[in-house]
Design a protein around this motif. Structure first.
Motif, short mmCIF file in Angstrom:
data_model
loop_
_atom_site.label_atom_id
_atom_site.label_comp_id
_atom_site.label_asym_id
_atom_site.label_seq_id
_atom_site.Cartn_x
_atom_site.Cartn_y
_atom_site.Cartn_z
N THR A 157 29.99 -12.53 18.02
CA THR A 157 28.72 -11.90 17.63
C THR A 157 28.12 -12.59 16.40
OG1 THR A 157 30.02 -10.22 16.46
CG2 THR A 157 29.21 -9.65 18.64
N ALA A 158 28.98 -13.04 15.47
CA ALA A 158 28.48 -13.77 14.31
C ALA A 158 27.83 -15.07 14.74
CB ALA A 158 29.61 -14.04 13.32
N PHE A 159 28.41 -15.71 15.74
CA PHE A 159 27.83 -16.97 16.24
C PHE A 159 26.51 -16.72 16.95
CE2 PHE A 159 27.12 -19.97 19.68
CZ PHE A 159 27.11 -21.16 19.00
N PHE A 160 26.47 -15.72 17.81
CA PHE A 160 25.28 -15.51 18.63
C PHE A 160 24.15 -14.81 17.88
CE2 PHE A 160 28.36 -16.05 22.17
CZ PHE A 160 27.71 -17.10 22.80
N ASP A 161 24.48 -14.06 16.83
CA ASP A 161 23.45 -13.28 16.12
C ASP A 161 23.06 -13.85 14.77
OD1 ASP A 161 23.56 -11.56 18.26
OD2 ASP A 161 24.84 -10.09 17.25
N GLY A 162 23.84 -14.80 14.24
CA GLY A 162 23.58 -15.30 12.90
C GLY A 162 22.28 -16.09 12.79
N VAL A 163 21.41 -15.69 11.89
CA VAL A 163 20.14 -16.40 11.69
C VAL A 163 20.41 -17.81 11.16
CG1 VAL A 163 17.97 -16.41 10.40
CG2 VAL A 163 18.89 -14.25 11.28
N ASP A 164 21.39 -17.94 10.26
CA ASP A 164 21.69 -19.26 9.72
C ASP A 164 22.27 -20.18 10.79
OD1 ASP A 164 23.97 -17.57 9.76
OD2 ASP A 164 25.05 -18.93 8.44
N GLY B 92 35.05 -9.18 16.85
CA GLY B 92 34.27 -8.36 15.93
C GLY B 92 34.08 -6.95 16.44
N GLY B 93 33.16 -6.24 15.82
CA GLY B 93 32.90 -4.86 16.24
C GLY B 93 32.31 -4.79 17.63
N GLU B 94 31.61 -5.85 18.04
CA GLU B 94 31.09 -5.95 19.39
C GLU B 94 31.51 -7.29 19.96
OE1 GLU B 94 26.91 -5.35 19.22
OE2 GLU B 94 27.05 -3.30 18.45
N GLY B 95 31.07 -7.59 21.18
CA GLY B 95 31.42 -8.86 21.78
C GLY B 95 32.78 -8.84 22.43
N ASP B 96 33.23 -10.04 22.89
CA ASP B 96 34.49 -10.11 23.61
C ASP B 96 35.44 -11.16 23.05
OD1 ASP B 96 33.28 -12.46 24.40
OD2 ASP B 96 32.92 -11.83 26.47
N GLY B 97 35.15 -11.72 21.87
CA GLY B 97 36.06 -12.69 21.28
C GLY B 97 36.00 -14.05 21.93
N LEU B 98 34.93 -14.32 22.68
CA LEU B 98 34.78 -15.61 23.37
C LEU B 98 33.35 -16.09 23.25
CD1 LEU B 98 36.59 -14.82 26.75
CD2 LEU B 98 37.55 -16.11 24.84
N ILE B 99 33.18 -17.39 23.07
CA ILE B 99 31.88 -18.03 23.24
C ILE B 99 31.93 -18.69 24.61
CG2 ILE B 99 30.31 -19.82 22.40
CD1 ILE B 99 31.46 -19.36 19.60
N GLU B 100 31.32 -18.06 25.59
CA GLU B 100 31.40 -18.52 26.97
C GLU B 100 30.27 -19.50 27.29
OE1 GLU B 100 31.83 -14.95 29.47
OE2 GLU B 100 32.42 -14.00 27.60
N ALA B 101 30.55 -20.42 28.21
CA ALA B 101 29.58 -21.46 28.55
C ALA B 101 28.24 -20.87 28.97
CB ALA B 101 30.15 -22.35 29.66
N SER B 102 28.26 -19.85 29.82
CA SER B 102 27.00 -19.30 30.33
C SER B 102 26.20 -18.60 29.23
CB SER B 102 27.28 -18.32 31.47
OG SER B 102 28.10 -17.24 31.03
N LEU C 109 25.79 -19.58 26.27
CA LEU C 109 25.07 -20.56 25.47
C LEU C 109 23.65 -20.77 25.98
CD1 LEU C 109 27.93 -23.15 25.03
CD2 LEU C 109 26.91 -21.77 23.22
N LEU C 110 23.44 -20.53 27.28
CA LEU C 110 22.12 -20.77 27.85
C LEU C 110 21.08 -19.80 27.31
CD1 LEU C 110 23.09 -21.49 31.56
CD2 LEU C 110 22.95 -23.06 29.64
N ASP C 111 21.52 -18.67 26.78
CA ASP C 111 20.60 -17.67 26.24
C ASP C 111 20.52 -17.72 24.71
OD1 ASP C 111 20.00 -16.60 28.77
OD2 ASP C 111 21.87 -15.48 28.74
N ARG C 112 21.17 -18.69 24.09
CA ARG C 112 21.20 -18.79 22.63
C ARG C 112 20.27 -19.91 22.17
NH1 ARG C 112 20.82 -17.68 17.60
NH2 ARG C 112 22.69 -17.66 16.29
N ARG C 113 19.31 -19.59 21.35
CA ARG C 113 18.40 -20.60 20.82
C ARG C 113 19.05 -21.25 19.59
NH1 ARG C 113 13.48 -20.74 22.96
NH2 ARG C 113 12.67 -21.94 21.19
N LEU C 114 19.23 -22.56 19.65
CA LEU C 114 19.85 -23.31 18.56
C LEU C 114 18.95 -24.46 18.14
CD1 LEU C 114 23.50 -23.55 19.98
CD2 LEU C 114 22.71 -22.04 18.15
N SER C 115 19.04 -24.83 16.87
CA SER C 115 18.27 -25.95 16.34
C SER C 115 19.15 -27.18 16.11
CB SER C 115 17.61 -25.56 15.02
OG SER C 115 16.78 -24.43 15.18
N ALA C 116 20.45 -27.04 16.29
CA ALA C 116 21.39 -28.11 15.92
C ALA C 116 21.14 -29.38 16.71
CB ALA C 116 22.82 -27.63 16.14
#
Length: 327
Positions: free
Chosen positions: A231-238, A269-279, A281-288
């Protein structure tokens, strides 16, 4: 494509089917199409041979399959030998079984007897005619993304970096959370838990993440331990705004036959499933512009469930993780 390519640079698209295939090399000066006799089935067999020779057998790495690497080069790239010889950089866009091929490690000519003996005796590959010896080779996932990235321009003056490491294992809790979120059967959840139990903590990755972030001073952040959650990865603004991402953790090609999706492990974390799954990532906007996957199996040969992940045309070969970030 021609408008965004530099001097001495090429973009090669290869498509194979049951009766052979085609390639097209695009450079600033023109387009060179050509026919390829190799079928997708034959390419898959050669790619599998090549990858098997890069996998440990017990404590020993087998000799690299130079013959398979040369056969692939002869079938796919030899018709372009004269054109490629003029290029300093080559981006290769090849899906299906070819996405599993490390093109930079293809071989332009078979080794002579002396080189072959040094390989057999000492795994000395210094005399091998690697494609990458003369041309810098990179992977591309389509003209549209290639053009978009080129039009973004250069790197900003200040790089913002987000690094992650030192996940905290919680096999039972993750399996239970995953079963609830993904509607897994009890048997599948048990298989997932057993697989997770074989993946221990990686405390040394805390230092790795902190060192990487520390190189950039106030522009670098590190989330480690309990703070490294999906959740920190998918929700973090930074995270969304970061120019560079580093994830130091376990990578898996799939936790069981009933849950085969590639993923990176995180703390729960408090939410989520403890995994960053491949699928996901398709819904995550990244600038990297640079993503460092410091994990095993981030470019493995697992096959994906296309209907579930939306990753096809070679997603299976880049494990979905690398390709998900590229998308």
């Amino acid at each position: 494509l021609q408008a965004v390519l530099g001097e001495e640079e090429g973009y090669l698209r290869i498509v194979l089917g049951g009766g052979g295939g085609y390639g097209a090399l695009v450079t600033r000066s023109g387009v060179r199409p050509y026919r390829i006799a190799l079928t997708d089935t034959e390419a898959e067999a050669l790619a599998a041979k090549l990858r098997r020779s890069t996998q440990l057998r017990g404590s020993r790495l087998p000799d690299y399959d130079v013959e398979a690497a040369h056969r692939l080069h002869a079938a796919l790239l030899a018709p372009l030998a004269a054109e490629i010889a003029t290029l300093k950089r080559l981006s290769i866009d090849a899906g299906g079984p070819l996405a599993a091929v490390p093109f930079a490690a293809l071989v332009e000519a078979p080794p002579d007897a002396a080189t072959a003996k040094r390989i057999a005796d000492d795994q000395d590959y210094s005399g091998v005619a690697w494609l990458a010896r003369r041309t810098a080779v990179s992977s591309a996932v389509g003209p549209a993304s290639f053009i978009s990235l080129r039009r973004l321009g250069g790197a900003p003056d200040t790089l913002r970096v987000a690094a992650f490491g030192d996940f905290r294992p919680a096999p039972r809790a993750v399996a239970e959370r995953l079963a609830k979120l993904r509607n897994l059967t009890p048997r599948c959840a048990e298989e997932v838990q057993r697989a997770l139990q074989r993946l221990p903590a990686l405390p040394e990755t805390e230092e790795e993440a902190q060192l990487a972030a520390g190189l950039f001073g106030a522009a670098g952040t590190a989330r480690v331990g309990e703070r490294f959650s999906d959740t920190a990865f998918f929700d973090g603004v930074d995270v969304a705004a970061a120019n560079v991402l580093l994830l130091a953790t376990h990578g898996v090609l799939g936790l069981s036959s009933c849950f085969p999706e590639p993923a990176l492990l995180t703390s729960l974390g408090g939410e989520g499933d403890g995994l960053i799954e491949a699928s996901e990532l398709l819904d995550r906007r990244l600038s990297a512009r640079l993503v460092i996957l410091s994990a095993c199996d981030t470019a493995g040969g697992a096959r994906l469930d296309t209907a579930r992940t939306g990753l096809s045309d070679g997603g299976e070969a880049l494990s979905g993780l690398a390709r998900g970030f590229l998308y």
